[in-house]
Design an enzyme around this catalytic site. Sequence first.
Site, PDB file in Angstrom:
ATOM      1  N   LYS A  39      28.886   5.793 -15.022  1.00 54.86           N
ATOM      2  CA  LYS A  39      27.981   6.123 -16.120  1.00 54.86           C
ATOM      3  C   LYS A  39      28.565   5.582 -17.407  1.00 54.86           C
ATOM      4  CE  LYS A  39      24.070   8.376 -16.769  1.00 54.86           C
ATOM      5  NZ  LYS A  39      22.959   8.588 -15.812  1.00 54.86           N
TER       6      LYS A  39
HETATM    7  P1  NAD Z   1      14.209   8.976 -22.079  1.00 57.05           P
HETATM    8  O1  NAD Z   1      15.047   8.616 -23.244  1.00 57.05           O
HETATM    9  O2  NAD Z   1      13.199   8.014 -21.594  1.00 57.05           O
HETATM   10  O3  NAD Z   1      13.474  10.374 -22.365  1.00 57.05           O
HETATM   11  C1  NAD Z   1      14.143  11.534 -22.739  1.00 57.05           C
HETATM   12  C2  NAD Z   1      13.110  12.535 -23.195  1.00 57.05           C
HETATM   13  O4  NAD Z   1      13.734  13.803 -23.420  1.00 57.05           O
HETATM   14  C3  NAD Z   1      12.466  12.147 -24.538  1.00 57.05           C
HETATM   15  O5  NAD Z   1      11.095  12.492 -24.502  1.00 57.05           O
HETATM   16  C4  NAD Z   1      13.211  13.016 -25.548  1.00 57.05           C
HETATM   17  O6  NAD Z   1      12.456  13.277 -26.726  1.00 57.05           O
HETATM   18  C5  NAD Z   1      13.389  14.265 -24.712  1.00 57.05           C
HETATM   19  N1  NAD Z   1      14.428  15.152 -25.227  1.00 57.05           N
HETATM   20  C6  NAD Z   1      15.645  14.817 -25.722  1.00 57.05           C
HETATM   21  N2  NAD Z   1      16.298  15.928 -26.106  1.00 57.05           N
HETATM   22  C7  NAD Z   1      15.489  16.966 -25.820  1.00 57.05           C
HETATM   23  C8  NAD Z   1      15.593  18.373 -25.966  1.00 57.05           C
HETATM   24  N3  NAD Z   1      16.681  18.925 -26.521  1.00 57.05           N
HETATM   25  N4  NAD Z   1      14.552  19.149 -25.549  1.00 57.05           N
HETATM   26  C9  NAD Z   1      13.457  18.587 -25.021  1.00 57.05           C
HETATM   27  N5  NAD Z   1      13.292  17.281 -24.839  1.00 57.05           N
HETATM   28  C10 NAD Z   1      14.300  16.481 -25.236  1.00 57.05           C
HETATM   29  O7  NAD Z   1      15.249   9.359 -20.919  1.00 57.05           O
HETATM   30  P2  NAD Z   1      14.959   9.445 -19.343  1.00 57.05           P
HETATM   31  O8  NAD Z   1      15.421   8.181 -18.747  1.00 57.05           O
HETATM   32  O9  NAD Z   1      13.594   9.960 -19.100  1.00 57.05           O
HETATM   33  O10 NAD Z   1      16.042  10.547 -18.948  1.00 57.05           O
HETATM   34  C11 NAD Z   1      15.740  11.950 -18.952  1.00 57.05           C
HETATM   35  C12 NAD Z   1      16.636  12.645 -17.953  1.00 57.05           C
HETATM   36  O11 NAD Z   1      16.423  12.071 -16.664  1.00 57.05           O
HETATM   37  C13 NAD Z   1      18.138  12.492 -18.224  1.00 57.05           C
HETATM   38  O12 NAD Z   1      18.797  13.659 -17.800  1.00 57.05           O
HETATM   39  C14 NAD Z   1      18.521  11.328 -17.343  1.00 57.05           C
HETATM   40  O13 NAD Z   1      19.897  11.311 -17.042  1.00 57.05           O
HETATM   41  C15 NAD Z   1      17.662  11.635 -16.125  1.00 57.05           C
HETATM   42  N6  NAD Z   1      17.453  10.497 -15.236  1.00 57.05           N
HETATM   43  C16 NAD Z   1      16.883   9.352 -15.666  1.00 57.05           C
HETATM   44  C17 NAD Z   1      16.728   8.288 -14.773  1.00 57.05           C
HETATM   45  C18 NAD Z   1      16.070   6.994 -15.157  1.00 57.05           C
HETATM   46  O14 NAD Z   1      15.898   6.145 -14.267  1.00 57.05           O
HETATM   47  N7  NAD Z   1      15.651   6.807 -16.385  1.00 57.05           N
HETATM   48  C19 NAD Z   1      17.167   8.421 -13.444  1.00 57.05           C
HETATM   49  C20 NAD Z   1      17.729   9.629 -13.034  1.00 57.05           C
HETATM   50  C21 NAD Z   1      17.864  10.663 -13.946  1.00 57.05           C
END
Ligand code: NAD
Length: 421
Positions: free
Chosen positions: A111
């Site tokens: 990561k």
């Molecule tokens: P992203 O940046 O596309 O979206 C994140 C979202 O969370 C945004 O809408 C943001 O405004 C919101 N957010 C941030 N802080 C917040 C809070 N305190 N309360 C409520 N909402 C909040 O990111 P993503 O890629 O969608 O990632 C989100 C989660 O999913 C993370 O934990 C990430 O590790 C996990 N994840 C992502 C992927 C991927 O392929 N993108 C894969 C596995 C896991």
Amino acid sequence: MATEQIATAINAWDVAQRQFDLAAEQLHLPDGLRKVLREPQRELTVHFPVKMDDGTVEVFTGYRVQHNLGRGPAKGGIRYHQNVTLDEVKALAMWMTWKCAVVGIPFGGGKGGVIVDPKRLSLREVEGLTRRYATEISIIIGPERDIPAPDVNTNSQTMAWIMDTYSMNVGYTVPAVVTGKPIPLGGSEGRNEATAQGVVYTIIDAAKHLGMDLPKCRVVVQGFGNAGAIAAQLMSAQGSSIIAVSDSTGGIFKPEGLDIGAVLAWKQEHHTVCGLPGTKDISNEELLELDCDILIPAALENQITARNAGRIKARLIAEAANGPTTPEADEILYNNGKFLIPDILCNAGGVTVSYFEWVQDLDRDFWSIDQVNEKLHRIMTKAFASTLDMCLREKVNMRTAAYLLAVQRVADATSVRGLYP
Ligand code: NAD
């Protein structure tokens, strides 16, 4: 204390190690093996300068952690966020090791993260930061060594810049150095939706097990980015009613169900989901405790804690985010009869299609969306079934079940390779 303050006060690395300890204990892992798997193999910290638009120079701090390389190259996203810490990146890297093992793909866990709020930077400044960070970590990444992907606040454009920077530095084009790239650069069909698609595949399997009828389910989604917004769309396509969603600015609630297309359009224009006409604004704290059937945390770590777990009403919790639930909250939810699909299983669709993308890049042979989704479905369904089987057999919660499977696989690979030298 507000949820956000609690979330940052809880140390994700401490949570990750406690989750591992629990599984190691149940598996009776030998002491030496426990010591090896409990720590990351490599941690790189970089401080690097970026020229800002006004001509000044800022120095940023970033990390790349490789937790375990026993089963293959490290794999894991890169996060841009003001609250990134080395401990958070270590936790996320360890979770990647277990996630790749749960779905049986030949990667270890890695990561990366940079301490920055990219919303305060111009696009050119974000590009400068990305290219310099990519150069700094290029000493440990590469298609056979460690393959980054998008995470919070990074996307396919970020991956394109990293791929270009790495390729410029080595003198030839290396598409397989990152995944989650735009399709014209060797990205995979279905990668953008893969995390959410995998989440929904596991929800379908869990609903079947629990006898829940998805078209009758009310769903709440925390986080409206790549994972959350697409999960909301896909759950809506399953006939479920999405009654609330949120982002970092707050949430919106509509008991009759939101039109997700309208929420997306509103967010695009106003950079927040809040204020959409016909909806009620609510806080992220309130959103988690809403009366609903399925809760999808899709934002950050430590959202469901000992403080609010007892008030969670959803019967099914699907962790699209990494680390949204603390070990204390896990216990409360389990004792309250909640069914939780743990992050290392639930959101593994993202890394699975990243693996497909890497394979396609190395082969120079690209698959259709139907091929991608068919393979993804097969892998997710198999991983869900093995985890549920373990959960029922060992009478443990789904997280411990997934850990028992994953840690055993990594432990086996580590043992059979032997201790060098
Ligand atoms: P992203 O940046 O596309 O979206 C994140 C979202 O969370 C945004 O809408 C943001 O405004 C919101 N957010 C941030 N802080 C917040 C809070 N305190 N309360 C409520 N909402 C909040 O990111 P993503 O890629 O969608 O990632 C989100 C989660 O999913 C993370 O934990 C990430 O590790 C996990 N994840 C992502 C992927 C991927 O392929 N993108 C894969 C596995 C896991």
